[in-house]
Scaffold this active site. Structure first.
Site, short mmCIF file in Angstrom:
data_model
loop_
_atom_site.label_atom_id
_atom_site.label_comp_id
_atom_site.label_asym_id
_atom_site.label_seq_id
_atom_site.Cartn_x
_atom_site.Cartn_y
_atom_site.Cartn_z
N ASP A 280 0.79 -1.23 0.00
CA ASP A 280 0.00 0.00 0.00
C ASP A 280 0.83 1.29 0.00
OD1 ASP A 280 -1.70 -2.07 0.59
OD2 ASP A 280 -2.61 -1.13 2.34
N TYR B 23 1.46 -0.74 9.95
CA TYR B 23 0.53 -0.95 8.85
C TYR B 23 0.15 0.39 8.19
CZ TYR B 23 -0.31 -5.97 9.53
OH TYR B 23 -0.20 -7.35 9.58
#
Length: 482
Positions: free
Chosen positions: A43, A102
């Protein structure tokens, strides 16, 4: 520097040089897309521009091309075309993020960049890591320069999320409006339905839960990842990557999707009211977890991960054996036109163009050709009769075909399992594509639809073949290798 970070840095310093040598020999490395130096990329995180410098942070596992514990890699650019690889920005070195830093985002305010991300913690024992065994902490971090961390704090502990949710709450993104800051988080309810959690703050440190910005969309799966919420052309746009959406006709052909919903927000009730349905952002094989930012020119720019979770056994990436996996899409400018969200490649990439080939073709049953002189090129095909059939064959075994009703992207053995993706289409006015060694991005009808795929050719056609019942005007540029 704490002990955990020091240990991680020593391991990377000891092991990465050999991996760099292995990766450098791979002919499938990309030339004008952003890819990991080694290991794994996924991502985009915290993309923004400050003082003329673009920052791209990304999920990164430097030693493991299959994933592993996540860091934040970091690249910078002055033109969004040529990038410099910077030092790893963020390590999983705190008790609240020890099993991975994350995904998250960046928000600049008064010269300070505020980063928000999800700190992942997994507890030992027998757990499903959905309803038990996991912490997803929302972390706030500041930096004056984008290269050094000045402060870091947990602003929403995993124990503080509202009732009715699993432990899958993650991927914060910030929006400022009327002096207040709003945070959206992707979530999965205890009933396995997706939701977008909404928080509000006056100071970016203390956050209050205000309910769900969007819910009760049972057709959109069980988990909504990577939400992004912004205003564009006077309308509100919600992006997200839902998991668990069932295929419907030519739509939702991938295991997971990423898409947009256009609507308006009631800022009194803090509810997002869709005025249109969920529309996929990319109809190819490899696109997920997009994130947008507003640059200093006022453009809303989107980056996507040129990859997708859980693709096997349908298809795979052979670069794993060569020490790396995945890349970013080209950055795309967003616009709303005629009620549709369009995506277009940035004009900056024209910097890479070499001498142009122009050719007009009246297609009949005979196949017309132009030379495929490079494995890195840009091509624009303007279609004169947009309801007539057209077929284009390029690279080793890639076919783009329109039959008057459906546009199809087909790959052969170079797709490593990627076979066919389709779009129902009443007319085809243009194809604008970028081929970069082992990636292909296709923009149809001036950005109305996009298809992104990886491909791994072992040979070239040496020519691009055109056939059909229409006339086309072609412009093609070999591209410099940025």
């Amino acid at each position: 520097m704490n002990h955990i970070k020091e240990t991680l840095q020593k391991e990377i310093k000891a092991k990465q040089p050999n991996l760099v040598e292995k990766v450098a020999t791979d002919p499938w490395r990309l030339h004008f897309h952003q890819q990991p130096p080694t290991g794994w990329l996924n991502d985009p995180n915290g993309v923004y521009q400050k003082d003329g410098l673009y920052h791209l942070y990304y999920q990164y596992s430097p030693l493991d091309p299959t994933g592993g514990v996540k860091y934040w890699g970091h690249k910078t650019s002055t033109d969004l075309v040529h990038f410099k690889e910077e030092e790893i920005f963020l390590y999983p070195d705190q008790t609240f993020d020890k099993d991975g830093v994350y995904s998250g985002s960046a928000f600049e305010k008064d010269g300070v960049t505020h980063f928000f991300y999800t700190g992942n913690v997994k507890h030992p024992g027998t757990h499903d890591y959905i309803t038990s065994g996991r912490e997803h902490n929302t972390v706030h971090m500041t930096s004056q320069d984008g290269f050094h961390i000045d402060s870091r704090e947990v602003v929403i502990d995993s124990s503080e999320y509202p009732d009715g949710f699993t432990q899958h709450i993650r991927d914060p993104k910030i929006l400022e409006k009327d002096g207040l800051f709003y945070m959206v988080l992707g979530g999965r309810t205890s009933e396995d339905k997706g939701a977008i959690l909404l928080y509000v703050s006056k100071d970016l440190s203390t956050w209050e839960y205000k309910g769900n910005l969007l819910e009760e969309r049972h057709d959109l799966g069980y988990m909504w990842e990577c939400p992004d919420f912004f205003e564009l052309n006077g309308q509100d746009i919600l992006l997200m990557s839902p998991q668990g959406v069932e295929q419907s006709g030519h739509e939702f052909e991938n295991v997971y999707q990423s898409g947009s919903i256009i609507g308006r927000t009631d800022w009194d009730t803090l509810k997002f009211e869709p005025t249109d349905g969920f529309v996929e952002l990319d109809r190819g094989f490899d696109f997920y977890a997009p994130q947008t930012f507003l640059d200093e020119q006022g453009r809303r720019i989107l980056w996507g991960w040129m990859g997708l979770p859980d693709i096997e056994p349908e298809y795979s990436n052979p670069t794993i054996e060569r020490g790396w996996q995945h890349a970013m899409t080209l950055p795309r400018e967003l616009a709303i036109e005629e009620g549709k969200l369009k995506q277009r490649p940035l004009p900056e990439y024209q910097l890479l163009r070499k001498e142009v080939q122009h050719k007009s073709m009246e297609l009949t049953e005979a196949i017309e050709m132009i030379k495929e002189t490079s494995d890195t090129y840009e091509m624009i095909v303007e279609v004169v009769q947009p309801t007539k059939s057209l077929k284009v064959k390029l690279s080793q075994d890639v076919i783009l075909e329109f039959n008057g009703e459906v546009f199809t992207l087909k790959l052969g053995t170079s797709g490593f399992g990627r076979s066919k993706r389709t779009i129902e289409l009443s007319e085809l006015t243009s194809i604008h594509l970028f081929l970069d060694t082992s990636s292909l991005e296709i923009f149809l009808n001036d950005g109305e639809y996009v298809l992104t795929t990886r491909l791994y050719p072992t040979s070239q056609l040496n020519s691009i073949e055109f056939s059909g019942d229409t006339s086309v005007q072609i412009s093609k540029w070999d591209l410099e290798k940025a």
